[in-house]
Design an enzyme around this catalytic site. Structure first.
Site, short mmCIF file in Angstrom:
data_model
loop_
_atom_site.label_atom_id
_atom_site.label_comp_id
_atom_site.label_asym_id
_atom_site.label_seq_id
_atom_site.Cartn_x
_atom_site.Cartn_y
_atom_site.Cartn_z
CE LYS A 191 -4.23 6.73 2.29
NZ LYS A 191 -5.60 6.43 2.35
CG ASP A 235 0.45 20.03 20.95
OD1 ASP A 235 -0.78 20.10 21.10
OD2 ASP A 235 1.19 19.44 21.75
CG HIS A 257 -2.07 0.92 1.16
ND1 HIS A 257 -2.25 1.94 2.07
CD2 HIS A 257 -3.10 1.03 0.27
CE1 HIS A 257 -3.33 2.62 1.77
NE2 HIS A 257 -3.86 2.10 0.68
CE LYS A 295 -1.16 4.85 -1.79
NZ LYS A 295 -1.84 4.20 -0.66
CG ASP A 350 18.90 11.14 -10.24
OD1 ASP A 350 18.90 10.00 -10.72
OD2 ASP A 350 18.80 12.19 -10.91
CG HIS A 376 -7.15 8.40 -0.86
ND1 HIS A 376 -5.79 8.21 -0.99
CD2 HIS A 376 -7.70 7.16 -0.90
CE1 HIS A 376 -5.53 6.92 -1.11
NE2 HIS A 376 -6.66 6.25 -1.06
#
Length: 419
Positions: A339, A344, A162, A164, A169, A337
């Site tokens: 997450k 603070d 899952h 991403k 480089d 979508h």
């Protein structure tokens, strides 16, 4: 804006006031800074992060909102690549965005850049095989993570990649919730899904690249690639580019523990944007305890999810959370979508980890966790602005929902561990 506890206590007093709060609200006012700007980043990291989490200092980070900001930055990095590109994604869909990225990756491979792409077989099941085969013919080493195989059992099918991650480089990296798909293209050209991506320069880029290489070696036992990875260890690591202290977390339990630790340490605010929110008991207890000691706890959740059953399972938690003084905002513009979380205005996290069962028990995930007042304030401002596109849910209003919804919520709550 009235205090949520007052709304609860006076739920029957003014239906007009309740309906006003239940409609879309403006940006939620920010709180004053909790920490002095002179406090060191290392001290903040040690305060908000468990000691077991290795902190990498000296990073420059940029918050990118949605595909409209993330995709151009990612494509620019790919087009500027000189040595290698590492892309790991759950969804690589053969739509307009997928074609755009595919062409950029193929052009890089044709000019001599070493391009490796890892996509999840389940997340990308609708994609055309001919598209990936064409990329391979043009020099892109693109492979599927755990193709369908019922012979290997249900657990093999459930444990998905899952993450991403894009690394170019060894100098710049991207991580967050955005996949390669038109879902994240601007509204009118795609789905217009709401999401966050963090662009990173500095030593933390090496940490994200290590996660990619570990997954690639685990899947393919690529000995030649393993030798190349070993040789790269002799190259100088990325130089310091900024002041942000980061921890790159790829253990599911370490990400969950980072959330809990920061919530327990919160002094003023806990703001969480969650695409899929089916928290475990420890998360619910931590949020309720924080609200009970006077911390401002806000949740930004989906009004309409791309997984409708999860909507009802999530709402099974509403009454317990609202009753503790936690404010819940439902995103109205398409699908949320993201997450992300910020505590603070200092501690924050951006990545692929969802606060639900699959992320905690099965999926390969990665999150960047930081402690930085400037980046934290930027993430908090983004969160509070998003609340202006939301509908706030009040306890009195929620209790008036139809009986069939209550029954469905309870049934799906009982099945929450398998959703």
């Amino acid at each position: 804006m009235r205090d949520p506890e007052v709304v609860i206590q006076q739920s029957g007093a003014s239906s007009e006031a309740e309906s006003r709060l239940a409609r879309a609200v403006g940006p939620v006012p920010a709180h004053p800074p909790v920490w002095s700007p002179n406090v060191s980043a290392l001290l903040l990291s040690r305060y908000y992060l468990p000691r077991s989490h290795a902190v990498v200092q000296g990073n420059a980070c940029q918050l990118l909102r949605d595909g409209v900001e993330a995709y151009p930055a990612m494509l620019e990095a790919i087009r500027r690549a000189r040595r290698y590109i590492r892309l790991e994604t759950y969804m690589f869909i053969t739509d307009a965005v997928g074609e755009l990225f595919g062409e950029a990756l193929a052009e890089a491979a044709e000019r001599g850049v070493h391009v490796k792409v890892l996509y999840d077989a389940v997340g990308s099941w609708t994609s055309r095989k001919s598209f990936f085969e064409a990329l391979r013919r043009r020099g892109v080493d693109i492979r599927a993570f755990k193709p369908f195989s019922l012979a290997r059992g249900l657990r093999h099918l459930l444990r998905r990649d899952h993450r991403k991650i894009l690394v170019v480089d060894g100098e710049v990296a991207f991580t967050g919730g955005v996949n390669i798909s038109a879902h994240w293209a601007p509204a009118g050209q795609g789905g217009g899904w709401r999401d966050d991506v963090l662009r990173i320069e500095g030593p933390a880029v090496h940490e994200l690249e290590r996660r990619f290489l570990a997954t690639w070696r685990m899947m393919f036992q690529d000995k030649i690639h393993r030798l190349a990875a070993g040789l790269r260890r002799w190259h100088p690591r990325p130089v310091r580019r900024g002041q942000v202290s980061l921890a790159v977390l790829s253990s599911r339990r370490s990400i969950h523990r980072a959330y809990l630790h920061a919530i327990h340490r919160a002094r003023s605010s806990v703001l969480i944007a969650a695409a899929y929110f089916i928290p475990d008991r420890r998360m619910v207890a931590a949020l309720r305890e924080a609200a009970g000691r006077g911390v401002e706890v806000h949740l930004l959740l989906n009004a309409k999810s791309d997984h409708p059953l999860l909507e009802f399972a999530t709402r099974a938690f509403y009454e317990k959370l609202l009753g503790a003084g936690i404010r819940i905002f439902e995103w109205q513009r398409g699908v949320l979508h993201a997450k992300t979380a910020v505590v603070d205005g200092v501690w924050g996290t951006i990545g692929s980890f969802n606060l639900e069962r699959l992320s905690l028990a099965f999926n390969h995930e990665v999150n960047a966790v930081f402690a930085d007042p400037r980046l934290g304030r930027q993430l908090e401002d983004s969160f509070r602005t998003d609340c202006g596109n939301c509908r706030e849910v009040t306890l009195a209003e929620f209790r008036r929902r139809p009986l069939w919804r209550k029954v469905l919520e309870r049934v799906l709550y009982a099945c929450r561990k398998v959703l």
